[in-house]
Design a protein around this motif. Structure first.
Motif, PDB file in Angstrom:
ATOM      1  N   ALA A 161       0.461  -1.614   0.302  1.00 14.97           N
ATOM      2  CA  ALA A 161       0.269   0.189  -0.087  1.00 14.97           C
ATOM      3  C   ALA A 161       0.844   1.081  -0.205  1.00 14.97           C
ATOM      4  CB  ALA A 161      -0.840  -0.106   1.341  1.00 14.97           C
ATOM      5  N   ALA A 162       1.938   1.147   1.085  1.00 12.18           N
ATOM      6  CA  ALA A 162       2.358   2.571   0.826  1.00 12.18           C
ATOM      7  C   ALA A 162       3.467   2.271  -0.437  1.00 12.18           C
ATOM      8  CB  ALA A 162       3.651   2.248   2.110  1.00 12.18           C
ATOM      9  N   ALA A 163       3.790   1.666  -0.634  1.00 10.42           N
ATOM     10  CA  ALA A 163       4.776   1.655  -2.503  1.00 10.42           C
ATOM     11  C   ALA A 163       3.359   2.307  -3.381  1.00 10.42           C
ATOM     12  CB  ALA A 163       4.951   0.195  -2.892  1.00 10.42           C
ATOM     13  N   GLN A 164       2.162   1.507  -3.295  1.00 10.20           N
ATOM     14  CA  GLN A 164       1.369   2.250  -4.078  1.00 10.20           C
ATOM     15  C   GLN A 164       1.246   3.742  -4.545  1.00 10.20           C
ATOM     16  OE1 GLN A 164      -1.765  -0.203  -3.165  1.00 10.20           O
ATOM     17  NE2 GLN A 164      -1.426  -1.291  -5.548  1.00 10.20           N
ATOM     18  N   ARG A 165       1.537   4.139  -2.808  1.00 11.61           N
ATOM     19  CA  ARG A 165       1.268   5.730  -2.129  1.00 11.61           C
ATOM     20  C   ARG A 165       2.465   6.353  -3.517  1.00 11.61           C
ATOM     21  NH1 ARG A 165      -3.583   6.625   1.061  1.00 11.61           N
ATOM     22  NH2 ARG A 165      -3.997   5.277   2.291  1.00 11.61           N
ATOM     23  N   ALA A 166       3.306   5.991  -3.085  1.00 16.69           N
ATOM     24  CA  ALA A 166       4.411   6.470  -3.176  1.00 16.69           C
ATOM     25  C   ALA A 166       4.539   6.875  -4.333  1.00 16.69           C
ATOM     26  CB  ALA A 166       5.823   5.786  -2.899  1.00 16.69           C
ATOM     27  N   HIS A 167       4.879   5.854  -5.499  1.00 22.11           N
ATOM     28  CA  HIS A 167       3.721   5.896  -7.573  1.00 22.11           C
ATOM     29  C   HIS A 167       2.768   7.310  -7.516  1.00 22.11           C
ATOM     30  CE1 HIS A 167       3.620   4.397 -11.338  1.00 22.11           C
ATOM     31  NE2 HIS A 167       2.163   4.217 -11.318  1.00 22.11           N
ATOM     32  N   ARG A 168       1.331   6.926  -6.260  1.00 21.40           N
ATOM     33  CA  ARG A 168       0.479   7.768  -7.516  1.00 21.40           C
ATOM     34  C   ARG A 168       1.415   9.148  -6.249  1.00 21.40           C
ATOM     35  NH1 ARG A 168      -2.999   4.779  -4.080  1.00 21.40           N
ATOM     36  NH2 ARG A 168      -3.057   5.659  -2.755  1.00 21.40           N
ATOM     37  N   LEU A 169       1.918   9.485  -5.732  1.00 24.94           N
ATOM     38  CA  LEU A 169       2.684  10.580  -5.636  1.00 24.94           C
ATOM     39  C   LEU A 169       3.670  11.156  -6.666  1.00 24.94           C
ATOM     40  CD1 LEU A 169       3.154  10.277  -2.076  1.00 24.94           C
ATOM     41  CD2 LEU A 169       1.873  12.215  -2.781  1.00 24.94           C
ATOM     42  N   GLY A 170       4.230  10.068  -7.260  1.00 24.25           N
ATOM     43  CA  GLY A 170       4.809  10.667  -8.854  1.00 24.25           C
ATOM     44  C   GLY A 170       6.473  10.238  -7.949  1.00 24.25           C
ATOM     45  N   ILE A 171       6.802   9.411  -7.184  1.00 23.41           N
ATOM     46  CA  ILE A 171       8.006   9.228  -6.882  1.00 23.41           C
ATOM     47  C   ILE A 171       8.731   8.247  -8.067  1.00 23.41           C
ATOM     48  CG2 ILE A 171       9.299   8.331  -4.890  1.00 23.41           C
ATOM     49  CD1 ILE A 171       7.903   9.735  -2.879  1.00 23.41           C
ATOM     50  N   ASP A 172      10.424   8.819  -7.816  1.00 20.61           N
ATOM     51  CA  ASP A 172      10.519   7.314  -9.726  1.00 20.61           C
ATOM     52  C   ASP A 172      11.009   6.758  -9.142  1.00 20.61           C
ATOM     53  OD1 ASP A 172      10.868  10.556 -11.650  1.00 20.61           O
ATOM     54  OD2 ASP A 172      11.743  11.374  -9.456  1.00 20.61           O
ATOM     55  N   VAL A 173      11.363   6.743  -7.705  1.00 19.90           N
ATOM     56  CA  VAL A 173      12.545   4.857  -7.349  1.00 19.90           C
ATOM     57  C   VAL A 173      11.847   4.810  -6.320  1.00 19.90           C
ATOM     58  CG1 VAL A 173      14.712   3.935  -6.697  1.00 19.90           C
ATOM     59  CG2 VAL A 173      14.418   5.933  -8.907  1.00 19.90           C
ATOM     60  N   ILE A 174      12.241   3.030  -6.406  1.00 16.70           N
ATOM     61  CA  ILE A 174      11.292   2.856  -4.299  1.00 16.70           C
ATOM     62  C   ILE A 174      12.713   2.083  -3.923  1.00 16.70           C
ATOM     63  CG2 ILE A 174       9.434   1.440  -3.274  1.00 16.70           C
ATOM     64  CD1 ILE A 174       7.621   2.711  -4.943  1.00 16.70           C
ATOM     65  N   GLU A 175      12.592   2.248  -2.534  1.00 22.27           N
ATOM     66  CA  GLU A 175      13.714   1.258  -2.147  1.00 22.27           C
ATOM     67  C   GLU A 175      13.489   0.729  -0.470  1.00 22.27           C
ATOM     68  OE1 GLU A 175      17.856   1.726  -1.419  1.00 22.27           O
ATOM     69  OE2 GLU A 175      17.401   2.925   0.864  1.00 22.27           O
ATOM     70  N   LEU A 221       3.464  -2.159  -9.161  1.00 27.23           N
ATOM     71  CA  LEU A 221       3.949  -1.476  -9.697  1.00 27.23           C
ATOM     72  C   LEU A 221       4.097  -1.774 -11.019  1.00 27.23           C
ATOM     73  CD1 LEU A 221       6.247  -0.319  -6.520  1.00 27.23           C
ATOM     74  CD2 LEU A 221       3.961   0.380  -7.601  1.00 27.23           C
ATOM     75  N   PRO A 222       4.717  -0.452 -11.936  1.00 28.49           N
ATOM     76  CA  PRO A 222       4.770  -1.015 -13.334  1.00 28.49           C
ATOM     77  C   PRO A 222       5.782  -0.953 -12.943  1.00 28.49           C
ATOM     78  CG  PRO A 222       3.175   1.268 -12.726  1.00 28.49           C
ATOM     79  CD  PRO A 222       3.981   0.852 -11.772  1.00 28.49           C
ATOM     80  N   ASP A 223       6.102  -2.189 -14.379  1.00 26.64           N
ATOM     81  CA  ASP A 223       7.338  -2.532 -14.615  1.00 26.64           C
ATOM     82  C   ASP A 223       8.484  -1.730 -14.868  1.00 26.64           C
ATOM     83  OD1 ASP A 223       5.871  -4.807 -15.021  1.00 26.64           O
ATOM     84  OD2 ASP A 223       6.016  -4.693 -16.945  1.00 26.64           O
ATOM     85  N   ASP A 224       8.186  -0.407 -15.245  1.00 28.04           N
ATOM     86  CA  ASP A 224       9.070   0.455 -15.760  1.00 28.04           C
ATOM     87  C   ASP A 224       9.653   0.696 -14.675  1.00 28.04           C
ATOM     88  OD1 ASP A 224       6.989   2.222 -15.261  1.00 28.04           O
ATOM     89  OD2 ASP A 224       7.673   2.695 -17.245  1.00 28.04           O
ATOM     90  N   LYS A 225       8.588   0.417 -13.145  1.00 27.24           N
ATOM     91  CA  LYS A 225       9.359   1.565 -11.667  1.00 27.24           C
ATOM     92  C   LYS A 225      10.069   0.623 -11.217  1.00 27.24           C
ATOM     93  CE  LYS A 225       7.238   4.266 -10.383  1.00 27.24           C
ATOM     94  NZ  LYS A 225       6.606   5.786  -9.975  1.00 27.24           N
ATOM     95  N   PRO A 226      11.149   1.267 -11.008  1.00 26.72           N
ATOM     96  CA  PRO A 226      12.887   1.069 -10.347  1.00 26.72           C
ATOM     97  C   PRO A 226      12.651   0.359  -9.102  1.00 26.72           C
ATOM     98  CG  PRO A 226      13.330   3.176 -11.346  1.00 26.72           C
ATOM     99  CD  PRO A 226      12.651   2.650 -11.636  1.00 26.72           C
ATOM    100  N   VAL A 227      13.290  -1.140  -8.633  1.00 24.31           N
ATOM    101  CA  VAL A 227      12.830  -1.356  -6.785  1.00 24.31           C
ATOM    102  C   VAL A 227      13.910  -1.793  -6.762  1.00 24.31           C
ATOM    103  CG1 VAL A 227      11.211  -2.240  -5.485  1.00 24.31           C
ATOM    104  CG2 VAL A 227      10.655  -1.430  -7.526  1.00 24.31           C
ATOM    105  N   GLY A 228      14.464  -1.101  -5.531  1.00 26.71           N
ATOM    106  CA  GLY A 228      15.587  -1.625  -5.040  1.00 26.71           C
ATOM    107  C   GLY A 228      15.704  -1.923  -3.535  1.00 26.71           C
ATOM    108  N   VAL A 229      16.835  -2.520  -2.744  1.00 25.09           N
ATOM    109  CA  VAL A 229      16.487  -2.993  -2.038  1.00 25.09           C
ATOM    110  C   VAL A 229      17.874  -2.587  -1.197  1.00 25.09           C
ATOM    111  CG1 VAL A 229      16.711  -4.666   0.258  1.00 25.09           C
ATOM    112  CG2 VAL A 229      15.665  -4.987  -2.327  1.00 25.09           C
TER     113      VAL A 229
END
Length: 364
Positions: A161-175, A221-229
């Motif tokens: 849910a937090a990742a989806q909120r971040a995506h809605r906010l237009g955040i470019d990268v999620i870690e 998330l969309p396939d082109d949204k970078p997700v790292g760790v």
């Protein structure tokens, strides 16, 4: 062109240089909501000329905050508060924005650092912590509640849910934060995980929940949204998590579409013995990069432009991240570009500030 100021792609996102501003907790949120402090702090960092700006460790649930002052992204209210900050940054800066999503696990419910940073009980204004096992971080801490199947699913849902909120906010990268002794790291390390089900015991089992969380977020998330760790490559404690296991974990993440590994260390145990020296964590990033081919971010006592340039030039890491160094010198990328005789992005309002002998420092 210096290597440090060469562009790099994370998936379809291109960064103008290899300098990353690390997520740095500010302990200045109110009920998880970003405040004017975040507007000032992140706005300041957004004008630094770095290639990527990380928003601090952001709790996916109220129980997952390190302190009551932690930033969160678990509700419409926390999302709206962060939206205000991001909108202001976007108006004046082109810097790509990343966010680190976190759950503090057994290290939650503490005072803010300038009040001592100690664990506090519910009676003292804190809350009950949760973890893989009923093993407290400190000997005097209240033992955490052991997460059952329902609890694991709830936290997995919170990350999504937090990742989806971040995506809605237009955040470019999620870690995802799987370092520094917080919840996902607690599952990985045998020092914090003594479960006897499918989430404990063997390395495969200890990796299971962090990998499930990553897969759930990646798939949401969309396939082109970078997700790292971000990982702690070692606990710096005998019989704990160490670099060989980190390489295995990185390979498993790679198979699941991980875009990068942000390589830190420690934080799991107060018994850690860390040999601090400049760039002391770089060899971990170098080994993970060499053995997996994943993009890596090196972090930890990287303070000098020549040092950062060498890390990139020798391919020890693909990017370097600065934390305390950026707090001390928010124009570090400007000064690094001047030292390396390269150029950096700066807002038009500041173009007149460049010294006469550096008249080509800013890209125009």
């Amino acid at each position: 062109m210096s290597k440090l100021f060469s562009p790099i792609a994370i998936g379809k996102l291109t960064l103008s240089n290899r300098i990353v501003i690390s997520p740095m907790c500010q302990y200045s949120a109110e009920h998880g909501q970003a405040t004017d402090w975040h507007l000032i702090h992140l706005g300041h960092m957004a004008l630094s000329g770095a290639g990527l700006l990380f928003i601090e460790a952001t709790a996916v649930a109220a129980e997952g905050r390190i302190s009551a002052g932690d930033l969160g992204l678990w509700s419409d209210q926390t999302e709206a508060a962060l939206a205000r900050i991001i909108t202001a940054i976007r108006r004046y800066s082109p810097i790509p924005i990343a966010i680190q999503l976190a759950h503090a696990g057994r290290k939650a419910s503490t005072q803010v650092p300038w009040e001592g940073g100690k664990s506090i009980t519910p009676e003292q204004g804190g809350w009950q912590t949760v973890a893989p096992s009923a093993l407290p971080y400190g000997a005097d801490d209240t033992p955490p509640l052991v997460l059952d199947a329902a609890g694991l699913q709830r936290i997995k849902n919170d990350f999504v849910a937090a990742a989806q909120r971040a995506h809605r906010l237009g955040i470019d990268v999620i870690e995802l934060h799987a370092a520094h002794g917080y919840l996902l790291h607690e599952f990985l390390s045998p020092l914090a995980n003594d479960r006897h089900d499918e989430y404990g015991g063997s390395l495969e089992n200890r990796m299971r929940f962090p990998l499930e969380v990553f897969e759930a977020v990646r798939n949401a998330l969309p396939d082109d949204k970078p997700v790292g760790v971000r990982i702690s490559a070692t606990d710096w404690v005998p019989q704990g998590w160490e670099i060989e296991q980190s390489v295995v974990f990185a390979k498993e993440l790679q198979q699941r579409g991980c875009a990068f590994i942000d390589v830190s260390s420690g934080g799991l145990s107060p018994l850690q013995q860390i040999p601090l020296n400049p760039g002391y964590q770089v060899p971990f990033a170098e080994r993970i990069r060499r053995e997996t081919g994943l993009l890596t971010i090196a972090v930890g006592l990287i303070t000098e432009p020549e040092q950062a340039e060498t890390i990139i030039a020798l391919r020890q890491a693909d990017m370097v991240a600065l934390a305390r160094g950026m707090l001390y010198d928010p124009r570090w990328p400007w000064h690094a570009a001047a030292y390396l005789e390269d150029q950096v992005d700066a807002p038009k309002q500041y173009w007149r500030s460049q010294p006469r002998e550096l008249k080509t420092l800013f890209k125009q």
